[in-house]
Design an enzyme around this catalytic site. Structure first.
Site, PDB file in Angstrom:
ATOM      1  N   HIS A  76     -34.731 119.449 -12.764  1.00  0.00           N
ATOM      2  CA  HIS A  76     -34.839 121.036 -13.586  1.00  0.00           C
ATOM      3  C   HIS A  76     -33.424 121.284 -14.323  1.00  0.00           C
ATOM      4  O   HIS A  76     -32.426 120.526 -13.809  1.00  0.00           O
ATOM      5  CB  HIS A  76     -35.288 121.918 -12.798  1.00  0.00           C
ATOM      6  N   THR A  98     -21.636 119.319 -15.616  1.00  0.00           N
ATOM      7  CA  THR A  98     -21.669 118.153 -16.463  1.00  0.00           C
ATOM      8  C   THR A  98     -20.611 117.224 -15.947  1.00  0.00           C
ATOM      9  O   THR A  98     -19.339 117.487 -15.908  1.00  0.00           O
ATOM     10  CB  THR A  98     -21.481 118.377 -17.804  1.00  0.00           C
ATOM     11  N   GLU A 198     -17.340 102.924  -5.822  1.00  0.00           N
ATOM     12  CA  GLU A 198     -16.157 102.178  -6.050  1.00  0.00           C
ATOM     13  C   GLU A 198     -16.469 100.790  -5.328  1.00  0.00           C
ATOM     14  O   GLU A 198     -17.317 100.802  -4.378  1.00  0.00           O
ATOM     15  CB  GLU A 198     -14.649 102.603  -5.304  1.00  0.00           C
ATOM     16  N   SER A 217     -15.604 113.837 -10.300  1.00  0.00           N
ATOM     17  CA  SER A 217     -15.672 115.055 -10.991  1.00  0.00           C
ATOM     18  C   SER A 217     -14.137 115.779 -10.759  1.00  0.00           C
ATOM     19  O   SER A 217     -13.106 115.190 -10.160  1.00  0.00           O
ATOM     20  CB  SER A 217     -16.604 115.959 -10.301  1.00  0.00           C
TER      21      SER A 217
END
Ligand code: 8IG
Length: 277
Positions: A76, A98, A198, A217
């Site tokens: 969702h 994102t 990795e 991130s």
């Protein structure tokens, strides 16, 4: 709801700051709060922890806010929540982020950070789930980010924008977190581009260059936050030993259970930090 071409971050003619202002305007409208004070980005494993912060009085779909993409990972779309604190301050909680590996461009990666700044936030708490390079960090261990190594080979800053990164992760906020929980370790977070994990050789490289945590991130967001003048607190939840660190293969069930067990500790930590920022 769809937004016009003027909010398309992929178009080089678009001004990212203008999209952030438009997004902040929508958040102000939809929450009824002219400004927010602290922003919180929830990474893997942090969602249950954030429930302990307090009850949100507004929840907005990412897709209703200019510049935000529908969540790629979850089924969702992500949501943005507004949590009022007892003292009148407000926390802006991003339920998703994102990621760089989604390929939407760096502007999209840091749009939530710029929107938080435009909404009035002077502090941002960036959380993530990551791999740990130190064997003593069992799955479920929260670790403060002391510094980072950005291996994405890119920056959210455009043009001759020279931002000092001596103290990306605000020392005062790290001190505060350790006052609240003296057992918290600190580490250097290494952002790989992903989305693959990795290889063992890459994990060894991360160790050699000074890393303690590996993930996908946070570093680009922290840079954008510093550009915007915000204080930054980064907290990683070690959800697994990085490839090749543990002698035994990763047990997925173990990781999930460790994450759930960590929710109370991480939630308490978040709530007490936010209270004292
Ligand atoms: I959760 O071991 C999570 N995210 N790069 N490596 C990288 N990202 C991660 C890892 C990991 N675990």
């Amino acid at each position: 709801m769809t937004h016009g071409a003027e909010f398309d971050l992929a178009d080089p003619r678009t001004d990212p700051a203008a999209v952030a202002r438009a997004a902040a305007d929508v958040l102000a409208q939809r929450t009824g709060a002219a400004r927010h004070d602290i922003a919180l980005v929830l990474g893997s494993g942090w969602k249950p922890a954030a429930e302990l912060l307090g009850e949100a009085d507004a929840e907005i779909d990412n897709t209703d806010v200019p510049g935000f993409a529908a969540a790629a990972v979850e089924g969702h779309s992500g949501t943005i929540r507004s949590i009022p604190l007892a003292d009148g301050r407000r926390v802006l909680v991003y339920g998703t982020r994102t990621h760089f590996y989604e390929g939407r461009g760096v502007r999209s990666v840091v749009h939530a950070v710029r929107t938080a700044a435009a909404a009035g936030c002077s502090t941002i708490v960036l959380t993530n789930g990551c791999g740990g390079l130190r064997p003593e960090w069992a799955p479920g261990t929260p670790v403060l980010i002391r510094d980072h190594i950005n291996l994405t080979a890119t920056s959210p800053l455009e043009g001759a924008t020279f931002v000092d990164l001596t103290d990306v992760y605000t020392p005062r906020l790290r001190d505060l977190a350790r006052e609240i929980d003296p057992s918290l370790d600190e580490g250097v977070y290494v952002q790989f581009p992903g989305p693959h994990y990795e290889t063992p050789a890459e994990v060894q490289m991360a160790r050699v260059i000074g890393g303690d945590l590996v993930g996908m991130s946070t570093t680009l967001e922290a840079i954008a936050a510093r550009e915007a003048g915000m204080d930054v607190l980064g907290i990683s939840l070690v959800t697994n030993p990085a490839t090749g660190i543990s002698p035994t293969p990763l047990d997925h069930q173990e990781v999930i259970e460790a994450g759930q067990a960590a929710a109370q500790r991480c939630g308490d930590l978040l709530a007490r930090i936010v209270d004292r920022i």
